[in-house]
Write a protein that holds these residues in place. Sequence first.
Motif, mmCIF file in Angstrom:
data_model
loop_
_atom_site.group_PDB
_atom_site.id
_atom_site.type_symbol
_atom_site.label_atom_id
_atom_site.label_comp_id
_atom_site.label_asym_id
_atom_site.label_seq_id
_atom_site.Cartn_x
_atom_site.Cartn_y
_atom_site.Cartn_z
ATOM 1 N N ALA A 1 -13.818 54.961 28.619
ATOM 2 C CA ALA A 1 -12.874 55.386 27.623
ATOM 3 C C ALA A 1 -11.635 54.638 27.661
ATOM 4 N N LEU A 2 -11.030 54.701 28.751
ATOM 5 C CA LEU A 2 -9.873 54.057 29.115
ATOM 6 C C LEU A 2 -9.560 52.379 28.750
ATOM 7 N N GLY A 3 -10.756 52.067 29.164
ATOM 8 C CA GLY A 3 -10.891 50.588 29.095
ATOM 9 C C GLY A 3 -10.916 50.381 27.502
ATOM 10 N N GLU A 4 -11.740 51.090 26.655
ATOM 11 C CA GLU A 4 -11.702 50.918 25.178
ATOM 12 C C GLU A 4 -10.179 51.189 24.483
ATOM 13 N N ALA A 5 -9.336 52.246 24.963
ATOM 14 C CA ALA A 5 -8.199 52.619 24.452
ATOM 15 C C ALA A 5 -7.048 51.480 24.905
ATOM 16 N N VAL A 6 -7.405 50.738 26.267
ATOM 17 C CA VAL A 6 -6.440 49.788 26.418
ATOM 18 C C VAL A 6 -6.750 48.557 25.552
ATOM 19 N N ARG A 7 -7.920 48.266 25.294
ATOM 20 C CA ARG A 7 -8.244 47.172 24.475
ATOM 21 C C ARG A 7 -7.607 47.151 23.161
ATOM 22 N N TYR A 8 -7.950 48.586 22.364
ATOM 23 C CA TYR A 8 -7.333 48.798 21.268
ATOM 24 C C TYR A 8 -5.631 48.852 21.283
ATOM 25 N N ALA A 9 -5.164 49.202 22.263
ATOM 26 C CA ALA A 9 -3.572 49.298 22.204
ATOM 27 C C ALA A 9 -3.004 47.876 22.486
ATOM 28 N N THR A 10 -3.991 47.196 22.935
ATOM 29 C CA THR A 10 -3.211 45.560 23.237
ATOM 30 C C THR A 10 -3.647 44.897 21.853
ATOM 31 N N GLU A 11 -4.584 45.142 20.976
ATOM 32 C CA GLU A 11 -4.876 44.341 19.845
ATOM 33 C C GLU A 11 -4.134 45.160 18.683
ATOM 34 N N ARG A 12 -3.915 46.503 18.539
ATOM 35 C CA ARG A 12 -3.610 47.099 17.312
ATOM 36 C C ARG A 12 -2.106 46.934 17.285
ATOM 37 N N THR A 13 -1.590 46.198 16.277
ATOM 38 C CA THR A 13 -0.159 45.771 16.075
ATOM 39 C C THR A 13 0.249 46.615 14.763
ATOM 40 N N VAL A 14 1.426 47.303 15.210
ATOM 41 C CA VAL A 14 2.044 48.223 14.042
ATOM 42 C C VAL A 14 3.770 47.763 14.312
ATOM 43 N N TRP A 15 4.478 47.544 13.134
ATOM 44 C CA TRP A 15 5.986 47.211 13.179
ATOM 45 C C TRP A 15 6.191 46.103 14.371
ATOM 46 N N ASN A 16 5.434 44.836 14.182
ATOM 47 C CA ASN A 16 5.524 43.578 14.939
ATOM 48 C C ASN A 16 5.387 43.789 16.395
ATOM 49 N N ALA A 17 4.657 44.748 16.973
ATOM 50 C CA ALA A 17 4.260 44.743 18.328
ATOM 51 C C ALA A 17 3.111 45.626 18.487
ATOM 52 N N PRO A 18 2.091 45.258 19.447
ATOM 53 C CA PRO A 18 0.871 46.100 19.760
ATOM 54 C C PRO A 18 1.603 47.356 20.114
ATOM 55 N N ILE A 19 0.852 48.255 19.719
ATOM 56 C CA ILE A 19 1.020 49.812 20.316
ATOM 57 C C ILE A 19 1.201 49.953 21.545
ATOM 58 N N GLY A 20 0.637 49.378 22.525
ATOM 59 C CA GLY A 20 0.407 49.232 23.991
ATOM 60 C C GLY A 20 1.584 48.745 24.512
ATOM 61 N N ALA A 21 2.845 48.248 23.625
ATOM 62 C CA ALA A 21 4.155 48.030 24.278
ATOM 63 C C ALA A 21 5.079 49.198 24.247
ATOM 64 N N HIS A 22 4.455 50.376 23.385
ATOM 65 C CA HIS A 22 5.226 51.362 23.390
ATOM 66 C C HIS A 22 5.016 52.205 24.619
ATOM 67 N N GLN A 23 5.967 53.102 25.343
ATOM 68 C CA GLN A 23 5.837 53.739 26.396
ATOM 69 C C GLN A 23 5.168 54.925 26.120
ATOM 70 N N ALA A 24 5.460 55.725 24.879
ATOM 71 C CA ALA A 24 4.556 56.730 24.434
ATOM 72 C C ALA A 24 3.153 56.695 24.510
ATOM 73 N N VAL A 25 2.761 55.425 24.209
ATOM 74 C CA VAL A 25 1.254 54.977 24.386
ATOM 75 C C VAL A 25 0.766 54.524 25.801
#
Length: 389
Positions: free
Chosen positions: A260-284
């Motif tokens: 589950a964590l691997g799928e989330a990390v992959r998604y957070a790395t690829e999913r981009t909103v407001w010009n940056a992957p969501i994984g760049a945000h500390q809340a994620v």
Amino acid sequence: MTTAAIESDEHKALRTAVAALGNRYGREYVTRVVAAGGHTDELWSEAAKLGYLGANLPEAYGGGGGGITELSIILEELGAAGCPLLMLIVSPAICGTVIARFGTEAQKQAWLPGIAEGTRTMAFGITEPDAGSNSHRITTTARRDPDTGDWLLTGRKVFISGVDIADAVLIVGRTEDSRTGRLKPCLFIVPRDAEGFTRRQIDMDLESPEKQFELTLDDVRLPADALVGDEDAGLLQLFAGLNPERIMTAAFAIGIGRYALGEAVRYATERTVWNAPIGAHQAVAHPLAQAHIELELARLMMQKAAALYDAGDDVGAGEAANMAKYAAGEACVKAVDQAVHTLGGNGLTREFGLASLITVARVARIAPVSREMILNYVSHQTLGLPKSY
């Protein structure tokens, strides 16, 4: 996900090989099997051919000569690939271990080679409708037929996994101590087609290839050699199976959490909103990092428990196995929850396949023993606090 540096090169190689097998099947394979109402036969057979099913069983009986350490690695890596084999916990870990340690030579010859090569499977029956976590309230009883020496087994079991694909069930019953008159636990091999032995599938709201059953034993007649081990060593034999069960449940939970964590990390790395992957945000990012840390900590306790058990320290393994199961169950639930949350609405779709893991993750908290009972165990066994029950 990194592999712990404390593992040997052999164990690291085993992880790599099992991961390759798991990745050839993956979560989509399990989803397809569940939708068809089938079983993971192909994966089970291939794992058997590669020697994984009997990794913990003696070489003299077709096994790999390893221990629960090796078997837990196999289950964890299959889980991390999204295709855990729940029956690894039941057949080789519980039943195989008990027969290897306490069975007669005839029982070992009859069961261990088949379990190792995947041609025979054994389920395990301990839980009862009115006993729950209190194994001292088990009412399934066995009595001797004075004329033949046979055993007559009567009782009920519930939430027993994989009975439909098992050749027999290792049933925990109780016999009367001739000296004290008190009932004591004993284990019996009950063939699936034994007269008086019936099963009813439980309708579970759980997406898993392994089905759950309620069993009824109505004066099931068994030969004298159906008894596993010494009639007077019941508790020792029982916990010889329950400690590996807890360790393997931890492996199951850690594997699911890692997937589950691997799928989330992959998604957070690829999913981009407001010009940056969501994984760049500390809340994620931070909750995912916490989930990773907790899974790694749970794995360390699992490795300790497996090492103690394989070294023959049943007492030390009992404490560590309970702690490992607790830690892994909690870490798994948190990892799955955070993974679903990271994907937002996508986390609830069939396309991404994470929502079904919410229920699966709960299994590790509930079975084979609840987290509350583990806390009870640690309270009075480890800390020496008075018992509350």
